[in-house]
Design a protein around this motif. Structure first.
Motif, PDB file in Angstrom:
ATOM      1  N   GLU A   1       0.832  -1.201   0.000  1.00 20.81           N
ATOM      2  CA  GLU A   1       0.000   0.000   0.000  1.00 20.81           C
ATOM      3  C   GLU A   1       0.870   1.256   0.000  1.00 20.81           C
ATOM      4  OE1 GLU A   1      -2.397  -0.607   3.428  1.00 20.81           O
ATOM      5  OE2 GLU A   1      -3.885  -1.861   2.386  1.00 20.81           O
TER       6      GLU A   1
ATOM      7  N   ARG B   1      -0.785  -4.403  -7.516  1.00 22.86           N
ATOM      8  CA  ARG B   1      -2.097  -5.042  -7.334  1.00 22.86           C
ATOM      9  C   ARG B   1      -1.997  -6.555  -7.536  1.00 22.86           C
ATOM     10  NH1 ARG B   1      -5.858  -1.505  -6.317  1.00 22.86           N
ATOM     11  NH2 ARG B   1      -5.721   0.647  -7.063  1.00 22.86           N
TER      12      ARG B   1
ATOM     13  N   GLN C   1      -0.613  -7.983  -4.372  1.00 21.63           N
ATOM     14  CA  GLN C   1      -1.656  -8.005  -3.361  1.00 21.63           C
ATOM     15  C   GLN C   1      -2.576  -9.206  -3.542  1.00 21.63           C
ATOM     16  OE1 GLN C   1      -3.176  -4.040  -4.126  1.00 21.63           O
ATOM     17  NE2 GLN C   1      -2.268  -3.231  -2.239  1.00 21.63           N
ATOM     18  N   LEU C   2      -2.849  -9.549  -4.804  1.00 17.72           N
ATOM     19  CA  LEU C   2      -3.695 -10.704  -5.089  1.00 17.72           C
ATOM     20  C   LEU C   2      -3.036 -12.013  -4.670  1.00 17.72           C
ATOM     21  CD1 LEU C   2      -5.247  -9.896  -8.581  1.00 17.72           C
ATOM     22  CD2 LEU C   2      -6.494 -10.285  -6.468  1.00 17.72           C
TER      23      LEU C   2
ATOM     24  N   SER D   1      -9.346 -11.490  -4.421  1.00 16.99           N
ATOM     25  CA  SER D   1     -10.746 -11.092  -4.566  1.00 16.99           C
ATOM     26  C   SER D   1     -11.025 -10.967  -6.057  1.00 16.99           C
ATOM     27  CB  SER D   1     -11.045  -9.773  -3.845  1.00 16.99           C
ATOM     28  OG  SER D   1     -10.676  -8.660  -4.627  1.00 16.99           O
TER      29      SER D   1
ATOM     30  N   GLU E   1     -13.005  -8.913  -7.602  1.00 19.43           N
ATOM     31  CA  GLU E   1     -13.017  -7.514  -8.034  1.00 19.43           C
ATOM     32  C   GLU E   1     -11.604  -7.016  -8.312  1.00 19.43           C
ATOM     33  OE1 GLU E   1     -14.470  -3.083  -6.424  1.00 19.43           O
ATOM     34  OE2 GLU E   1     -14.727  -4.878  -5.174  1.00 19.43           O
ATOM     35  N   GLU E   2     -10.667  -7.328  -7.426  1.00 19.19           N
ATOM     36  CA  GLU E   2      -9.288  -6.882  -7.614  1.00 19.19           C
ATOM     37  C   GLU E   2      -8.620  -7.601  -8.782  1.00 19.19           C
ATOM     38  OE1 GLU E   2      -7.700  -4.313  -6.196  1.00 19.19           O
ATOM     39  OE2 GLU E   2      -9.676  -3.920  -5.347  1.00 19.19           O
TER      40      GLU E   2
ATOM     41  N   LYS F   1      -9.719  -5.752 -11.849  1.00 23.34           N
ATOM     42  CA  LYS F   1      -9.003  -4.485 -11.969  1.00 23.34           C
ATOM     43  C   LYS F   1      -7.578  -4.711 -12.462  1.00 23.34           C
ATOM     44  CE  LYS F   1     -11.392  -1.891  -8.308  1.00 23.34           C
ATOM     45  NZ  LYS F   1     -11.220  -1.265  -6.969  1.00 23.34           N
ATOM     46  N   MET F   2      -6.915  -5.687 -11.857  1.00 24.93           N
ATOM     47  CA  MET F   2      -5.535  -5.979 -12.231  1.00 24.93           C
ATOM     48  C   MET F   2      -5.448  -6.440 -13.681  1.00 24.93           C
ATOM     49  SD  MET F   2      -3.431  -8.800 -12.757  1.00 24.93           S
ATOM     50  CE  MET F   2      -4.464 -10.052 -12.006  1.00 24.93           C
TER      51      MET F   2
END
Length: 211
Positions: free
Chosen positions: A101, A127, A130-131, A136, A138-139, A142-143
């Protein structure tokens, strides 16, 4: 490497060991990835805030994978590469998330029309990392869109090959530790980048990779 230490040199060293890991087997593979992680940590320490995303995403991915291998438990690594001498179990996922972050927040803020190739790469790589820690749908969506933007933005083949090589190394790394669900996610991202069509819904059996 004591003379003329720079973040760039340690990043190159990390990439070299990472590629060696891809070509190696068994203990030699793990040792190569451990050396890569160590080099990326040193690069992180020497990098300005805006450039930390590259070494951070690399060493976190390696530490995460090897930690899972050491314990055989998803999301509860008893020992990370950075804390090999700790006697008590250490769960680093919270610390890793904070670092990612911070790396994302440190990137220069530019309008959509002024973003360059590396702006897109930084956000997508962060990102993606993070996955690896917490999935998730949704992420993931986005990625995937970010990587597809990169694919269209990248003007020369070298940039594209670099992105694919990064994914191949992650597939090898998580394959080495037997994390098939994570491999599935990475492979679907790679297929999308190569122009293929896949069902991006990975929710079934995917949630809780590290929970």
């Amino acid at each position: 490497m004591k003379f003329g230490e720079t973040a760039e040199r340690y990043n190159i060293l990390g990439s070299t060991y990472k590629r060696l890991g891809l070509l190696s087997k068994d203990t030699a593979k793990e040792n190569a990835y451990l050396e890569a992680s160590d080099a990326y940590k040193k690069a992180d320490n020497l990098s300005p805030a805006k450039d930390k995303y590259y070494p951070i995403t690399n060493w976190i991915a390696i530490d995460h994978a090897i930690s899972l291998k050491k314990t055989g438990k998803k999301g509860k690594p008893k020992e990370t590469i950075a804390d090999q001498n700790d006697e008590s179990p250490v769960d680093k996922s919270g610390d890793w998330t904070k670092l990612l972050e911070s790396a994302l927040a440190a990137r220069p803020v530019r309008s959509q029309g002024k973003k360059n190739f590396w702006d897109f790469v930084a956000e997508a790589d962060i990102r993606f990392c993070q996955l690896l820690l917490h999935y998730s749908q949704e992420e993931f969506d986005k990625m995937s869109r970010l990587y597809q933007k990169i694919w269209h933005f990248a003007g020369h083949q070298g940039n594209r090959l670099g992105t694919l090589e990064h994914l191949d190394i992650l597939i090898d790394l998580y394959g080495f530790v037997g994390e098939n669900k994570i491999i599935k996610m990475i492979e679907k991202c790679k297929v999308l980048l190569e122009g293929g069509s896949v069902d991006t819904n990975l929710t079934s059996g995917q949630e809780g990779i590290t929970n």
